[in-house]
Design an enzyme around this catalytic site. Structure first.
Site, PDB file in Angstrom:
ATOM      1  N   GLU A 151      -0.532  19.300  -5.338  1.00  0.00           N
ATOM      2  CA  GLU A 151       0.166  20.289  -4.496  1.00  0.00           C
ATOM      3  C   GLU A 151       1.145  20.994  -5.411  1.00  0.00           C
ATOM      4  O   GLU A 151       2.172  20.428  -5.783  1.00  0.00           O
ATOM      5  CB  GLU A 151       0.933  19.597  -3.358  1.00  0.00           C
ATOM      6  CG  GLU A 151       0.075  18.842  -2.378  1.00  0.00           C
ATOM      7  CD  GLU A 151      -0.690  19.740  -1.430  1.00  0.00           C
ATOM      8  OE1 GLU A 151      -0.575  20.984  -1.538  1.00  0.00           O
ATOM      9  OE2 GLU A 151      -1.419  19.192  -0.588  1.00  0.00           O
ATOM     10  N   CYS A 196       7.634  25.167  -1.894  1.00  0.00           N
ATOM     11  CA  CYS A 196       6.485  25.686  -2.627  1.00  0.00           C
ATOM     12  C   CYS A 196       5.768  26.776  -1.844  1.00  0.00           C
ATOM     13  O   CYS A 196       5.172  27.675  -2.411  1.00  0.00           O
ATOM     14  CB  CYS A 196       5.526  24.557  -2.986  1.00  0.00           C
ATOM     15  SG  CYS A 196       5.193  23.460  -1.611  1.00  0.00           S
TER      16      CYS A 196
END
Lengths: 311, 312, 504
Positions: free
Chosen positions: C283, C317
């Site tokens: 990720e 993110c």
């Protein structure tokens, strides 16, 4: 060289089957067979390697292109160009095209069998049958995989959320050496059913069937660029593909050792998804595993979409 | 069915500016925003200042069929001096009554800063003939009302007759003369935030000085997200025209905590200029005592009992 | 001619008057400080490594400090694990895997995970405060988002433990073995939950390394795991910096590597693991486009854009760090954004009214400053929220850049801070092209009142999560993860199980 060429496309026909005139021909056969020129299949077209180099098949009967880094690059470009069109088709339509591919393969059974040079007629027949069936089986996946891989997400809130499988993009495939045709069809189909496009480095030891298969592709409504076939040394072609920043995934069959390490290392440059598997020849004949949904799921992205519910 | 936000501009007489289609409102996100503002922690000095402000912004209201001279007089006393003997507590903004009781209120509030507001226009349904509603308005103004709280014809609005609604507002505004006009949208009957937004725009472009959520007779009455949507309409109107329109949530506001929540909405949507009784009012009948109890609690540190506060 | 001049003058006057219209978010009514109490929090002065169910000192006896980024005050010291410590942790995880966890009846496994969820709920307030102390995020976020969502993750995956055979119909599944998990500092407890919960539900054991700037809630989670009586070695939590993480992911006894962090480090790990056959999920970073059409619910879109970039100081993110505005709505929208930014309350993370807390570390603050300076140098117009920043601690005022071009660094690089780049577009196709013109592909937002457009856009955006008329929504049942260089594999939902299973 000349000698080989003379045999031409008749190479597997025993002498007894030849026409009397051919048998008798003192100054050569009455009719010279027309040989096929083996080419790369890029963007739906048959092209020579830009390098001009060629290789010779193991039996010494045919030349075939020694694809170069630039051919690999061209293949990626052709694949990229085909992506949005292919991914944008309905699953139903992709299924029809894959089924059409099976139909065309069925029509070219004999030629496909002939192109498989090892193992005799019955082995060739069973491989061609399995390859055609593999295409049929995947034709049926195109409009079903989404129902099985998608989800409606029961999120805790006033939102509607769902996740759907989407194609990853350009996938570079290292097809297994054996079985040549079944391995080719069996590695390509799970990749393209969901809308991906493929650049395939085909069997190094027996590339001939590739051309016949390419002709099946070319006459089967498959849009140009969806499947691109490269012949040549694996290492030489896989390395630029693993480094290529427009390739989004690698599907490596029976790639091991140093090559595997270097390809996976190169793949990290753009965070490629890498699937590396070993399968012996007989495993490909397992129809159930060969068309398993998990093989397809490896080459999809999951996209999750949220939207509020409330007017 | 006519779109209530995208359907072009009705040709309106007396409109202040051409009325653009109203922007859509997303229900979930609007409610989320209102909810997140409800989490502001208002303690100590902020709480005291906020509650004092709330009293100054309060339209102390009685709108019962049983309202009488005595009831209204008592309410006026309470509005003038919410906490007898405690001189630090400010007066309320206004007393809001039916038109026939305006003279009583006017008399009881003489010499104070407390305004007299009157509901008019065949409150609460607004379904009488326009001439009756205009007459109702003029009578209230003639009797001394400083502010008129009118209701729009929701039936007309919901059936798409936006031009008619706008014209009627403009007509009532004219009938108000110098009195300030608060336009009640009765948001609980409008069915969507899109409609709340559209009705807010119609009212402002037709001359409203204030827009107000509810009559108090329909549930739901004022809610924080409805108020937020109306405050956002006021904000856009201000940037489009330069005019500052006031906001009045009314109905269902019973606790000091709720009142502070409304002030938070105003503070963080429109800023300082609107944190003033000229531009923000709370319409309420039972809120005042809870506010007083909370103020007392802040002062004394002890939780209060309601028997210590006058029930009027 | 004269009439025209008069009209123009009138128009100019109108423009001037228009420009004078502004909202004043001043001090007419100020909120008093509303600090969350900390008396229920008991932090030790030193934390050891959680290995095999016990807290053990690191072999080399080295510790490092973790500080409060809002005050720069020391909170505690934590162990710095070296290779030998990693080795011990992996060995403990392997033993637990072989002897206990993979053999346990699935429902029993699930029940342990439910217990963890419950204890997190019980200790929610303490966890929230420590999360804000150690990481700098506003208490309202750790209280209302991080901690409850972490508990929800354990709750969700607990229920999968005995249902795995339904997750992949027609296939037998088995666990992978020992999972080495490395998590970032932006959602410390939540990321631990995202990693540990599915791993355990699938029958794997875990060695988790939290980020060096935010180790404390993971260590509290270790206490919770003890409290839940989880068999020793099933979860091991080791602290340290990048070296510890590298030792963990590279350890030959680790079968599965799960990493959340920057794309640069993700690539480094992927490279390092080439040829090892270890399963990976990544990720990584993002540079999400938040696309606003003129027909959008504008005021709600403003909220979505604000929370999209300023939530958790922009240390997200999937932050909507590129705002793509349809040209016609640009000026109005930017004005609304500025007004909204004026109401953001920047400061003490423990104040319940704080909207934007402290930047997680000095290093991150410097990175943000550097990229913001590049934005100014490249000619974009900067606006920063008119807020007073505390004197001590690492703070950065919420900032937007207008007039940004696709080629600017601030439009291409992940800033991971409260900085938004505003661009414009004219057509749907241009919006898609600009949104996809990045090597990242984690998330995107689309704001439009037209459903047909929204679904079309959603299908064309190369992003693992597309939020339509909302942003930054997460749920354990909802798969999350990236396209392209934002990583691979999914966390959340049924799809998240695949990362921790062999599907035969």
């Amino acid at each position: 060289m000349t000698q080989r060429r003379q045999v031409g496309s008749d190479r597997r026909r025993p002498a007894a089957e030849l026409e009397p005139s051919e048998q008798l021909g003192v100054a050569g056969p009455a009719r010279l067979g027309v040989k096929k020129t083996w080419k790369l299949f890029l963007g739906g077209a048959f092209v020579r390697s830009e390098s001009g180099r060629y290789l010779v098949t193991a039996d010494g009967n045919d030349n075939y292109p020694h694809a170069s880094r630039k051919d690999a690059r061209d293949a990626v470009k052709a694949a990229q160009g085909a992506l949005s069109g292919w991914a944008g088709r309905s699953g139903y339509n992709r299924g029809q095209i894959l089924y059409r591919l099976a139909e065309v393969m069925e029509g070219r059974r004999e030629e496909l069998m002939e192109s498989l040079e090892r193992g005799g007629a019955s082995a060739a027949r069973s491989e061609v049958d399995a390859a055609i069936d593999r295409a049929v089986s995947h034709a049926g996946w195109c409009d079903k995989l989404q129902s099985l891989l998608a989800s409606s997400n029961p999120v805790a809130g006033p939102h509607f959320g769902f996740s759907i499988p989407e194609p990853i993009g350009v996938v570079a495939i290292a097809a297994p050496d054996r079985p040549t045709l079944l391995g080719l069809v069996g590695s390509i189909c799970p990749v393209i059913v969901s809308g991906n496009v493929a650049v395939v480095v085909v069997s190094e030891s027996d590339p001939r069937t590739t051309l016949v298969f390419a002709e099946c592709l070319a006459t089967s409504d498959m849009p140009g660029g969806v499947v691109n076939l490269l012949t040549g040394p694996r290492q030489e072609l896989l390395t630029p593909l693993a480094k290529h920043m427009a390739v989004r995934a690698l599907d490596l069959w029976n790639v091991a050792g140093e090559l595997a390490v270097s390809l996976e290392r190169d793949a990290a440059d753009n965070v490629k998804r890498v699937s590396r598997r070993e399968a012996d020849e007989s495993a490909w004949f397992d129809a159930e595993r060969g068309a398993a949904l998990t093989g397809i799921e490896r080459f999809v992205e999951t996209k999750t979409v949220w939207h509020p519910m409330g007017a | 069915m006519q779109s209530t936000h995208g359907g072009g501009s009705p040709a309106l007489s007396g409109m202040l500016a051409p009325l653009e289609p109203s922007p859509p409102v997303d229900r979930i996100a609007a409610e989320e925003r209102a909810q997140s503002l409800a989490k502001r922690s208002i303690k100590k000095s902020a709480k005291v200042a906020g509650l004092r402000l709330a009293i100054q912004m309060m339209d102390l209201t009685t709108l019962e069929g049983s309202d009488s001279r005595g009831k209204v007089s008592a309410l006026c006393m309470k509005a003038r001096s919410p906490s007898p003997g405690d001189h630090g507590i400010p007066s309320c903004a206004a007393v809001c009554v039916y038109p026939n009781l305006v003279p009583i209120a006017k008399e009881a509030l003489a010499g104070s800063s407390v305004k007299v507001a009157s509901v008019a226009t065949a409150f609460p349904s607004g379904l009488s003939a326009l001439s009756v509603r205009l007459d109702d308005t003029r009578r209230a103004v003639d009797a001394g009302a400083d502010e008129i709280d009118m209701v729009i014809d929701r039936g007309a609005f919901l059936s798409g007759e936006h031009a008619r609604v706008a014209d009627e507002i403009a007509a009532v505004k004219e009938a108000c003369g110098d009195a300030h006009l608060k336009v009640i949208l009765e948001t609980g009957e409008l069915g969507s935030y899109d409609n709340v937004r559209r009705a807010s725009d119609l009212a402002m472009y037709s001359g409203a000085d204030f827009i107000k959520t509810s009559t108090g007779k329909i549930q739901p009455a004022a809610t924080p997200p409805v108020t937020l949507v109306m405050l956002e309409a006021i904000r856009d109107f201000y940037f489009a025209t330069g005019r500052r329109i006031g906001m009045k949530p009314a109905g269902g506001i019973r606790t000091a905590k709720q009142a502070l929540h409304y002030l938070v909405l105003v503070k963080e949507t429109l800023g300082d200029a609107w944190l003033h009784p000229d531009l923000f009012r709370l319409g309420a009948s039972t809120l005042l005592n809870d506010v007083l109890m909370q103020l007392k609690k802040e002062e004394s540190g002890a939780y209060q009992g309601d028997e210590y506060f006058t029930k009027d | 001619m004269t009439i025209k001049l008069v009209e123009e003058k009138a128009l100019m006057g109108q423009d001037r008057r228009r420009a004078e219209r502004r909202l004043d978010f001043g001090h007419a009514w100020d909120y008093a400080p509303a600090p969350e109490g900390t008396d229920h929090v008991r932090l030790a002065s030193r934390y050891d490594l959680f290995i095999d169910g016990r807290f053990e000192p690191p072999g080399a006896g080295r510790y490092f400090e973790t500080i409060n980024p809002a005050t720069e005050a020391r909170l505690a010291e934590v162990a710095d694990a070296d290779e030998r410590d990693v080795d011990r942790a992996v060995a403990a995880a392997r033993r637990a895997y072989d002897q206990v966890w993979a053999r346990m009846a699935p429902l029993e496994r699930g029940k342990y995970i439910y217990r963890i969820a419950r204890v997190i709920q019980e200790r929610a307030r303490e966890l929230a405060v420590v999360e804000s102390l150690d990481g700098g995020k506003p208490i309202k976020e750790s209280r209302d988002f991080d901690v409850p969502t972490a508990a929800a993750h354990f709750f969700y995956y607990a229920g999968w433990a005995d249902k795995l055979r339904y997750a992949f119909p027609g296939h037998a599944v088995r666990p992978l073995g020992v999972a080495g998990q490395v998590i970032p500092w932006n959602f410390p407890l939540l990321m631990a939950a995202w990693k540990i919960a599915p791993a355990l539900a699938c029958g794997n054991t875990v060695v988790l390394k939290p980020a060096e700037t935010t180790p404390l809630t993971a260590l509290l989670l270790a206490e919770i795991i003890q409290e839940a009586d989880l068999p020793p070695g099933v979860v091991n939590i080791i602290t340290g910096a990048g070296k510890t993480g590298a030792a963990l992911v590279g350890h030959p006894g680790v079968d599965k590597v799960a990493f959340t962090g920057s794309t640069a480090v993700g690539k480094h790990i992927q490279r390092a693991l080439a040829g090892t056959g270890k399963r990976m999920t990544m990720e990584l970073g993002g540079k999400a486009a938040n696309i606003v059409f003129a027909d959008a619910p504008i005021d709600q879109a403003v909220e979505g854009v604000i929370s999209g970039i300023f939530f958790n100081q922009g240390h997200v993110c999937c932050a909507g760090s590129r705002l793509l505005l349809e040209e016609g709505v640009h000026d109005t929208f930017v004005r609304k954004l500025r007004d909204r930014m004026a109401t953001l309350r920047v400061g003490d993370p423990l104040d319940k009214n704080t909207d934007v807390g402290a930047i997680n570390s000095k290093m991150q603050l410097e990175k943000i400053r550097e990229l913001v300076a590049s934005g100014e140098e490249e000619g974009a117009e900067r606006f920063s929220a008119p807020c007073e920043l505390p004197e001590r601690g690492y703070f950065f005022a919420p900032t937007i850049f207008t007039g940004v071009a696709q080629s600017h660094r601030i439009a291409r690089e992940e800033i991971f801070g409260p900085v938004l780049s505003v661009l414009t577009f004219r057509t749907d196709a241009e919006a898609v092209e600009k949104a996809n013109n990045t090597f990242y592909g984690l998330s995107a937002g689309v704001w439009s009142n037209k459903g047909a457009r929204l679904f079309k856009m959603a299908s064309q955006l190369e992003a693992g999560v597309v939020w339509g008329n909302t942003y930054n929504k997460f749920d354990p049942s909802s798969p999350f993860g990236g396209y392209k260089e934002s990583g691979f594999g999914r966390e959340g939902g049924r799809q998240g199980l695949a990362a921790y299973l062999v599907v035969e």
